[in-house]
Design an enzyme around this catalytic site. Structure first.
Site, mmCIF file in Angstrom:
data_model
loop_
_atom_site.group_PDB
_atom_site.id
_atom_site.type_symbol
_atom_site.label_atom_id
_atom_site.label_comp_id
_atom_site.label_asym_id
_atom_site.label_seq_id
_atom_site.Cartn_x
_atom_site.Cartn_y
_atom_site.Cartn_z
ATOM 1 C CE1 TYR A 32 34.694 41.314 36.695
ATOM 2 C CE2 TYR A 32 35.349 40.438 34.552
ATOM 3 C CZ TYR A 32 35.595 40.623 35.909
ATOM 4 O OH TYR A 32 36.756 40.119 36.467
ATOM 5 C CE LYS A 146 36.770 44.127 36.650
ATOM 6 N NZ LYS A 146 37.881 43.423 37.287
ATOM 7 C CD GLU A 178 46.764 40.846 36.151
ATOM 8 O OE1 GLU A 178 46.432 41.965 36.564
ATOM 9 O OE2 GLU A 178 46.262 40.317 35.142
ATOM 10 C CG LEU A 202 42.031 44.565 34.986
ATOM 11 C CD1 LEU A 202 41.296 44.608 33.648
ATOM 12 C CD2 LEU A 202 41.154 43.958 36.060
#
Length: 287
Positions: A32, A146, A178, A202
């Site tokens: 996505y 993702k 993260e 990511l």
């Protein structure tokens, strides 16, 4: 009425249906993107579509559309939505097939595009910052993709919800990674530091913008591994994402970060980010 795109048709959200044998439903077998839109201008669309391609390549799923086709579909969704500022959610799954872990030999991907209202970060949060907690990162080893199978992120984010905090900052093997839904920067000894984008992180579109703005403003900055100890010693901690933009963390695990208020470098970066964003809104840049 909210208009969405599903497998070749523009329809009302209430009418959108996906078969229960879709592998996105059964396995989370899909990817996505979320693309911010300001005054109907998509923010860094090419970069988002490039990241989508990387995610598709990572799960060995052919891209169902060319970049030009994606741009056309997204433009039509943006135009049909009632809000000038939007978050465009697009999802591609492997499609409908038998419930078998192995890829179907012949399958047509499921493509879904949804517009969502995009509100700016709350003024209170920008002015006074937010609270965050830390947790061990127990996600898989391909966090650079993702993908829609987000249960670990969901559980880690819920930890911060339970603690009445805005984010869970993840630590793995003594290193800052993260956030559960964001990238993380710190300021240490006057230098802006960012963790390198490895398979555990990511690739952030806003992350890239912040580094570009730092370079343009001659702000000392480095991309390098950051230890948990450095995170806890930082004078400033920032969260960045398409929806958070740039946000200061003023309390971490119940302790003040710096003086407990957003720091001067955050103030500067937040202002620079708003200037950059308004250039997009005026249509002077599609970067």
């Amino acid at each position: 009425m909210t208009t969405v795109y599903l497998n070749g048709s523009f329809i009302a959200l209430e009418e959108a249906r996906v078969p229960v044998m879709d592998r996105g439903f059964l396995f989370g077998d899909g990817v996505y993107e979320v693309i911010p839109v300001y005054d109907r201008q998509p923010f860094r669309l090419h970069e988002h579509l490039a990241r989508l391609q990387d995610s598709l390549d990572g799960i060995r799923l052919a891209n169902p559309h060319t970049a030009a086709e994606w741009e056309s579909l997204i433009s039509q969704i943006i135009a049909a939505a009632e809000w000038p500022d939007q978050g465009i959610y697009l999802q591609v799954t492997r499609g409908v097939g038998p419930r078998d872990h192995a890829f179907p030999k012949i399958v047509k991907p499921t493509v879904f595009i949804l517009p969502m209202r995009l509100s700016p970060p709350a003024a209170e949060a920008v002015e006074h910052g937010v609270r965050a907690i830390t947790a061990t990162d127990y996600r898989w080893l391909r966090c650079d993709l993702k993908v829609t199978s987000l249960l670990p992120n969901v559980l880690l984010r819920q930890l911060s919800v339970d603690a009445d905090c805005a984010e869970t900052i993840l630590i793995r093997d003594g290193q800052l990674i993260e956030g559960s839904t964001s990238s993380v920067f710190i300021v240490l000894d006057g230098i802006l530091l960012a963790p390198p984008q490895t398979n555990l992180i990511l690739p952030g579109i806003t992350y890239d913008v912040v580094l570009e703005l730092a370079a343009a403003a001659a702000v000392p900055h480095q991309v390098r591994p950051i230890s948990e100890a450095e995170l806890r010693q930082a004078s400033e901690i920032w969260l960045t994402s398409s929806t958070k933009e740039v946000m200061a963390v003023t309390h971490l695990d119940g302790l003040r970060v710096g003086n407990g208020e957003p720091g001067p470098l955050f103030r500067r970066m937040h202002a620079d980010y708003q200037i950059y964003k308004h250039r997009i809104m005026r249509g002077k840049s599609t970067a």
